[in-house]
Enzyme design. Structure first.
Site, short mmCIF file in Angstrom:
data_model
loop_
_atom_site.label_atom_id
_atom_site.label_comp_id
_atom_site.label_asym_id
_atom_site.label_seq_id
_atom_site.Cartn_x
_atom_site.Cartn_y
_atom_site.Cartn_z
N ARG A 117 0.65 -1.23 0.05
CA ARG A 117 0.07 -0.14 -0.05
C ARG A 117 1.11 1.24 -0.07
NH1 ARG A 117 -5.61 1.20 3.44
NH2 ARG A 117 -6.10 -0.15 1.93
N ARG A 126 -13.40 -8.97 2.01
CA ARG A 126 -12.06 -8.57 1.95
C ARG A 126 -11.11 -9.90 2.37
NH1 ARG A 126 -9.95 -3.45 1.76
NH2 ARG A 126 -8.15 -4.45 0.86
N ASP A 170 -17.16 7.02 -1.55
CA ASP A 170 -16.20 6.86 -0.83
C ASP A 170 -15.80 8.18 -0.24
OD1 ASP A 170 -13.70 5.96 0.47
OD2 ASP A 170 -12.50 6.11 -1.82
N1 CP Z 1 -11.41 -0.36 2.49
C1 CP Z 1 -10.04 -0.31 2.92
O1 CP Z 1 -8.97 -0.68 2.29
O2 CP Z 1 -9.78 0.09 4.19
P1 CP Z 1 -8.35 0.23 5.02
O3 CP Z 1 -7.70 1.56 4.61
O4 CP Z 1 -9.01 0.07 6.85
O5 CP Z 1 -7.53 -0.72 4.60
N1 NVA Z 2 -10.07 6.73 -1.14
C1 NVA Z 2 -9.66 6.33 0.03
C2 NVA Z 2 -9.80 4.76 0.12
C3 NVA Z 2 -9.64 4.22 1.49
C4 NVA Z 2 -9.58 2.74 1.69
C5 NVA Z 2 -8.07 6.74 0.27
O1 NVA Z 2 -7.56 6.46 -0.68
O2 NVA Z 2 -7.79 7.00 1.27
#
Ligand code: CP
Ligand code: NVA
Length: 305
Positions: free
Chosen positions: A104, A287, A219
Protein backbone atom coordinates in the site's frame (compact mmCIF):
# COMPACT_ATOMS: atom_id res chain seq x y z
CA UNK A 1 9.64 -16.81 -15.87
CA UNK A 2 8.31 -13.54 -14.42
CA UNK A 3 5.46 -13.93 -11.93
CA UNK A 4 1.91 -12.66 -12.33
CA UNK A 5 1.11 -9.52 -10.35
CA UNK A 6 -2.18 -7.90 -9.32
CA UNK A 7 -1.59 -4.17 -9.70
CA UNK A 8 -4.93 -3.39 -11.35
CA UNK A 9 -7.98 -5.44 -12.36
CA UNK A 10 -6.62 -5.43 -15.92
CA UNK A 11 -3.84 -7.81 -14.87
CA UNK A 12 -6.35 -10.68 -14.90
CA UNK A 13 -8.76 -11.74 -17.61
CA UNK A 14 -12.51 -11.42 -16.99
CA UNK A 15 -12.65 -15.22 -16.70
CA UNK A 16 -9.85 -15.31 -14.12
CA UNK A 17 -11.62 -12.62 -12.09
CA UNK A 18 -14.87 -14.60 -12.20
CA UNK A 19 -13.03 -17.69 -10.98
CA UNK A 20 -11.44 -15.78 -8.10
CA UNK A 21 -14.86 -14.44 -7.02
CA UNK A 22 -16.39 -17.93 -7.23
CA UNK A 23 -13.53 -19.37 -5.22
CA UNK A 24 -13.84 -16.58 -2.63
CA UNK A 25 -17.49 -17.54 -2.10
CA UNK A 26 -16.49 -21.18 -1.79
CA UNK A 27 -13.67 -20.45 0.70
CA UNK A 28 -16.04 -18.35 2.81
CA UNK A 29 -18.05 -21.50 3.50
CA UNK A 30 -14.97 -23.71 3.94
CA UNK A 31 -13.43 -21.87 6.90
CA UNK A 32 -13.36 -25.00 9.08
CA UNK A 33 -12.83 -27.56 6.32
CA UNK A 34 -9.77 -29.71 7.19
CA UNK A 35 -7.84 -28.54 4.12
CA UNK A 36 -8.39 -24.82 4.79
CA UNK A 37 -5.51 -24.34 7.20
CA UNK A 38 -3.09 -26.04 4.83
CA UNK A 39 -3.72 -23.84 1.79
CA UNK A 40 -0.75 -21.51 2.33
CA UNK A 41 1.27 -23.80 4.62
CA UNK A 42 4.77 -22.38 5.16
CA UNK A 43 4.08 -19.49 2.77
CA UNK A 44 5.03 -15.99 3.84
CA UNK A 45 3.41 -12.72 2.78
CA UNK A 46 5.32 -9.44 3.22
CA UNK A 47 3.02 -6.46 3.75
CA UNK A 48 4.49 -3.03 3.04
CA UNK A 49 2.31 -0.19 4.32
CA UNK A 50 3.22 3.42 3.51
CA UNK A 51 -0.31 4.49 4.49
CA UNK A 52 -2.70 3.58 7.32
CA UNK A 53 -5.05 0.61 7.17
CA UNK A 54 -7.47 -1.42 9.26
CA UNK A 55 -9.32 -3.73 6.85
CA UNK A 56 -6.49 -4.39 4.43
CA UNK A 57 -3.91 -5.19 7.07
CA UNK A 58 -6.18 -7.37 9.17
CA UNK A 59 -7.75 -9.22 6.24
CA UNK A 60 -4.39 -10.08 4.63
CA UNK A 61 -2.81 -11.06 7.93
CA UNK A 62 -5.83 -13.13 9.02
CA UNK A 63 -6.02 -14.77 5.57
CA UNK A 64 -2.44 -15.97 5.83
CA UNK A 65 -2.86 -17.17 9.45
CA UNK A 66 -6.14 -19.02 8.77
CA UNK A 67 -4.62 -20.79 5.78
CA UNK A 68 -1.48 -21.97 7.55
CA UNK A 69 0.94 -19.30 6.40
CA UNK A 70 2.22 -16.11 7.98
CA UNK A 71 2.48 -12.40 7.26
CA UNK A 72 5.12 -9.81 8.09
CA UNK A 73 4.01 -6.20 8.59
CA UNK A 74 6.55 -3.69 7.29
CA UNK A 75 6.21 0.04 7.84
CA UNK A 76 8.58 2.73 6.53
CA UNK A 77 9.26 3.71 10.15
CA UNK A 78 11.04 0.43 10.84
CA UNK A 79 12.49 -0.64 7.48
CA UNK A 80 15.35 0.64 5.36
CA UNK A 81 12.76 1.55 2.70
CA UNK A 82 11.81 4.40 5.02
CA UNK A 83 15.46 5.51 5.09
CA UNK A 84 15.78 5.65 1.34
CA UNK A 85 16.84 2.13 0.30
CA UNK A 86 15.75 1.96 -3.37
CA UNK A 87 12.52 0.14 -4.23
CA UNK A 88 14.40 -1.94 -6.77
CA UNK A 89 16.80 -3.27 -4.13
CA UNK A 90 14.04 -3.89 -1.60
CA UNK A 91 12.01 -5.79 -4.21
CA UNK A 92 14.96 -8.03 -5.08
CA UNK A 93 15.85 -8.74 -1.46
CA UNK A 94 12.29 -9.41 -0.21
CA UNK A 95 11.63 -11.64 -3.22
CA UNK A 96 14.39 -13.98 -2.07
CA UNK A 97 12.84 -14.35 1.39
CA UNK A 98 9.06 -14.37 1.05
CA UNK A 99 6.58 -15.98 -1.35
CA UNK A 100 4.33 -13.02 -2.10
CA UNK A 101 4.33 -9.26 -1.40
CA UNK A 102 1.51 -6.80 -0.78
CA UNK A 103 2.06 -3.03 -0.99
CA UNK A 104 0.00 0.00 0.00
CA UNK A 105 1.73 3.16 -1.16
CA UNK A 106 1.30 6.57 -2.79
CA UNK A 107 2.47 6.70 -6.43
CA UNK A 108 1.17 3.91 -8.66
CA UNK A 109 4.44 4.11 -10.62
CA UNK A 110 6.29 2.99 -7.47
CA UNK A 111 4.39 -0.29 -7.23
CA UNK A 112 4.93 -0.87 -10.95
CA UNK A 113 8.66 -0.33 -10.48
CA UNK A 114 8.70 -2.60 -7.43
CA UNK A 115 6.86 -5.36 -9.33
CA UNK A 116 9.30 -5.11 -12.21
CA UNK A 117 12.12 -6.10 -9.88
CA UNK A 118 10.21 -8.66 -7.78
CA UNK A 119 10.44 -12.31 -8.63
CA UNK A 120 7.37 -13.20 -6.55
CA UNK A 121 3.80 -11.93 -7.10
CA UNK A 122 3.07 -8.36 -5.99
CA UNK A 123 -0.43 -7.26 -4.92
CA UNK A 124 -1.63 -3.65 -5.00
CA UNK A 125 -3.25 -2.99 -1.63
CA UNK A 126 -4.05 0.61 -2.67
CA UNK A 127 -2.16 3.33 -4.46
CA UNK A 128 -3.23 6.91 -5.20
CA UNK A 129 -4.55 5.59 -8.53
CA UNK A 130 -6.18 2.17 -7.86
CA UNK A 131 -7.59 -0.13 -5.18
CA UNK A 132 -8.25 -3.42 -7.01
CA UNK A 133 -8.46 -5.63 -3.87
CA UNK A 134 -11.49 -3.67 -2.72
CA UNK A 135 -13.18 -4.34 -6.06
CA UNK A 136 -12.77 -8.09 -5.59
CA UNK A 137 -14.68 -7.81 -2.30
CA UNK A 138 -17.32 -5.51 -3.83
CA UNK A 139 -17.88 -7.83 -6.79
CA UNK A 140 -18.08 -10.85 -4.49
CA UNK A 141 -20.67 -9.06 -2.34
CA UNK A 142 -22.82 -8.15 -5.34
CA UNK A 143 -22.57 -11.69 -6.70
CA UNK A 144 -23.63 -13.17 -3.34
CA UNK A 145 -26.63 -10.88 -2.97
CA UNK A 146 -27.84 -10.28 -6.52
CA UNK A 147 -26.05 -12.72 -8.82
CA UNK A 148 -24.15 -11.59 -11.90
CA UNK A 149 -23.40 -7.87 -12.18
CA UNK A 150 -23.17 -8.13 -15.98
CA UNK A 151 -25.33 -5.47 -17.67
CA UNK A 152 -26.25 -3.87 -14.33
CA UNK A 153 -26.04 -0.11 -13.76
CA UNK A 154 -23.57 1.02 -11.10
CA UNK A 155 -23.60 4.60 -9.77
CA UNK A 156 -20.42 6.11 -8.39
CA UNK A 157 -21.06 9.26 -6.33
CA UNK A 158 -18.31 11.63 -5.19
CA UNK A 159 -14.60 11.84 -5.79
CA UNK A 160 -13.00 10.54 -9.01
CA UNK A 161 -10.36 8.83 -6.87
CA UNK A 162 -8.49 5.50 -6.68
CA UNK A 163 -11.69 3.56 -5.92
CA UNK A 164 -13.49 5.28 -8.80
CA UNK A 165 -10.65 4.31 -11.17
CA UNK A 166 -10.87 0.68 -10.07
CA UNK A 167 -14.64 0.83 -10.66
CA UNK A 168 -13.92 1.99 -14.22
CA UNK A 169 -11.69 -1.05 -14.72
CA UNK A 170 -14.37 -3.24 -13.11
CA UNK A 171 -17.00 -1.91 -15.55
CA UNK A 172 -14.80 -3.22 -18.35
CA UNK A 173 -13.83 -6.53 -16.72
CA UNK A 174 -17.23 -7.40 -15.21
CA UNK A 175 -19.28 -5.94 -18.06
CA UNK A 176 -21.47 -3.30 -16.39
CA UNK A 177 -22.40 0.32 -17.05
CA UNK A 178 -20.86 2.87 -14.70
CA UNK A 179 -22.41 6.28 -14.18
CA UNK A 180 -20.22 8.70 -12.23
CA UNK A 181 -21.46 11.89 -10.56
CA UNK A 182 -18.77 14.22 -9.23
CA UNK A 183 -18.18 17.94 -8.85
CA UNK A 184 -16.22 19.82 -11.52
CA UNK A 185 -12.51 19.54 -10.90
CA UNK A 186 -12.77 16.18 -9.11
CA UNK A 187 -13.43 13.93 -12.10
CA UNK A 188 -11.60 10.61 -12.56
CA UNK A 189 -8.60 10.39 -14.88
CA UNK A 190 -9.86 11.65 -18.25
CA UNK A 191 -7.77 9.18 -20.27
CA UNK A 192 -9.31 6.27 -18.41
CA UNK A 193 -12.83 7.63 -18.95
CA UNK A 194 -12.15 8.09 -22.66
CA UNK A 195 -10.67 4.61 -22.97
CA UNK A 196 -13.85 3.06 -21.59
CA UNK A 197 -16.35 5.62 -22.87
CA UNK A 198 -18.78 2.93 -24.06
CA UNK A 199 -19.19 1.82 -20.41
CA UNK A 200 -18.58 4.96 -18.39
CA UNK A 201 -20.30 8.35 -18.16
CA UNK A 202 -19.25 11.31 -15.99
CA UNK A 203 -21.52 14.22 -15.07
CA UNK A 204 -22.60 16.55 -12.27
CA UNK A 205 -26.14 15.19 -12.49
CA UNK A 206 -26.62 13.16 -9.34
CA UNK A 207 -30.30 12.33 -10.04
CA UNK A 208 -29.52 10.95 -13.51
CA UNK A 209 -26.58 8.97 -12.12
CA UNK A 210 -28.71 7.35 -9.43
CA UNK A 211 -31.74 6.73 -11.67
CA UNK A 212 -32.28 2.96 -12.16
CA UNK A 213 -28.95 2.10 -10.48
CA UNK A 214 -28.61 -1.45 -9.16
CA UNK A 215 -25.59 -0.59 -7.03
CA UNK A 216 -24.65 2.78 -5.53
CA UNK A 217 -21.11 3.37 -4.26
CA UNK A 218 -19.36 6.27 -2.62
CA UNK A 219 -16.10 6.96 -0.80
CA UNK A 220 -14.47 9.64 1.33
CA UNK A 221 -14.12 13.14 -0.13
CA UNK A 222 -10.47 13.45 0.93
CA UNK A 223 -8.35 10.34 0.48
CA UNK A 224 -5.20 9.51 2.41
CA UNK A 225 -2.58 12.08 1.48
CA UNK A 226 -5.20 14.80 0.79
CA UNK A 227 -5.82 15.77 4.43
CA UNK A 228 -4.81 19.38 3.84
CA UNK A 229 -7.56 19.70 1.17
CA UNK A 230 -10.25 18.51 3.60
CA UNK A 231 -12.05 21.86 4.04
CA UNK A 232 -11.90 22.83 0.36
CA UNK A 233 -13.26 19.40 -0.58
CA UNK A 234 -16.06 19.55 2.00
CA UNK A 235 -17.35 22.70 0.31
CA UNK A 236 -16.98 21.34 -3.23
CA UNK A 237 -18.73 18.03 -2.43
CA UNK A 238 -21.51 19.33 -0.17
CA UNK A 239 -24.31 18.44 -2.66
CA UNK A 240 -22.96 14.91 -3.11
CA UNK A 241 -23.68 13.47 0.34
CA UNK A 242 -25.43 10.10 -0.03
CA UNK A 243 -28.60 9.81 2.03
CA UNK A 244 -31.44 7.27 2.25
CA UNK A 245 -33.67 9.73 0.31
CA UNK A 246 -31.18 9.98 -2.55
CA UNK A 247 -30.84 6.19 -2.55
CA UNK A 248 -34.61 6.07 -3.21
CA UNK A 249 -33.82 7.40 -6.71
CA UNK A 250 -32.07 4.10 -7.53
CA UNK A 251 -33.79 0.76 -8.14
CA UNK A 252 -35.97 -0.37 -5.21
CA UNK A 253 -33.64 -3.33 -4.59
CA UNK A 254 -30.41 -1.33 -5.08
CA UNK A 255 -27.44 -2.09 -2.85
CA UNK A 256 -25.25 0.55 -1.22
CA UNK A 257 -21.49 0.02 -0.77
CA UNK A 258 -18.63 2.03 0.73
CA UNK A 259 -15.10 0.66 1.05
CA UNK A 260 -14.77 2.27 4.53
CA UNK A 261 -13.59 4.03 6.59
CA UNK A 262 -16.68 6.26 6.26
CA UNK A 263 -17.17 9.81 7.46
CA UNK A 264 -20.76 10.16 8.71
CA UNK A 265 -22.04 13.67 8.09
CA UNK A 266 -19.75 14.09 5.06
CA UNK A 267 -20.02 11.68 2.10
CA UNK A 268 -22.83 9.75 3.86
CA UNK A 269 -25.65 10.83 6.16
CA UNK A 270 -25.42 9.79 9.82
CA UNK A 271 -27.79 6.83 9.34
CA UNK A 272 -27.00 5.51 5.85
CA UNK A 273 -24.82 2.60 6.93
CA UNK A 274 -27.76 1.32 9.02
CA UNK A 275 -30.15 1.41 6.04
CA UNK A 276 -31.39 -2.03 4.94
CA UNK A 277 -29.85 -1.43 1.49
CA UNK A 278 -26.37 -0.89 2.93
CA UNK A 279 -24.16 -3.98 2.70
CA UNK A 280 -20.92 -2.44 3.93
CA UNK A 281 -20.20 -4.96 6.71
CA UNK A 282 -20.53 -7.93 4.38
CA UNK A 283 -18.43 -5.98 1.87
CA UNK A 284 -15.73 -5.45 4.50
CA UNK A 285 -15.77 -9.12 5.56
CA UNK A 286 -15.39 -10.19 1.97
CA UNK A 287 -11.96 -8.58 1.85
CA UNK A 288 -10.83 -11.62 3.85
CA UNK A 289 -12.36 -14.22 1.57
CA UNK A 290 -11.59 -12.59 -1.77
CA UNK A 291 -7.95 -12.03 -0.81
CA UNK A 292 -7.60 -15.68 0.18
CA UNK A 293 -8.79 -16.55 -3.31
CA UNK A 294 -6.43 -13.95 -4.81
CA UNK A 295 -3.40 -15.23 -2.88
CA UNK A 296 -4.26 -18.82 -3.77
CA UNK A 297 -4.52 -17.88 -7.44
CA UNK A 298 -1.18 -16.06 -7.46
CA UNK A 299 0.70 -18.61 -5.36
CA UNK A 300 -0.68 -21.83 -6.71
CA UNK A 301 -2.54 -21.42 -9.98
CA UNK A 302 -0.80 -18.56 -11.78
CA UNK A 303 2.57 -20.01 -10.77
CA UNK A 304 1.70 -23.29 -12.48
CA UNK A 305 0.49 -21.71 -15.74
N1 CP B 1 -11.22 -0.30 2.56
C1 CP B 1 -9.94 -0.32 2.98
O1 CP B 1 -9.00 -0.55 2.21
O2 CP B 1 -9.81 -0.09 4.31
P1 CP B 1 -8.44 0.13 5.11
O3 CP B 1 -7.90 1.47 4.70
O4 CP B 1 -8.85 0.10 6.57
O5 CP B 1 -7.49 -0.97 4.77
N1 NVA C 1 -10.03 6.59 -1.34
C1 NVA C 1 -9.64 6.17 -0.02
C2 NVA C 1 -9.83 4.69 0.12
C3 NVA C 1 -9.48 4.15 1.50
C4 NVA C 1 -9.65 2.66 1.59
C5 NVA C 1 -8.19 6.56 0.23
O1 NVA C 1 -7.36 6.39 -0.66
O2 NVA C 1 -7.89 7.04 1.32
Amino acid sequence: MSPRHFLTLLDFSPLELQRIIARAIELKHMRFHPTHDQLFKNRVLAMIFDKSSTRTRVSFEAAMAQCGGSAIFLSPRDTQLGRGEPLEDSARVLSRMVDIIMIRTHAHADIERFAQYARVPVINALTDAHHPCQLLADMQTYQELRGSIANAKVAWVGDGNNMCHSYIHAAQQFNFQLSIACPTGFEPNLKLVQQYQDRVTVSQNLAATLDQADLVVTDVWASMGQEQEQEKRKAAFSNYQMTAEKLNLAQPNALFMHCLPAHRGEEISEDLLDDARSVVWQEAENRLHSQKALIEFLLLEAAAL
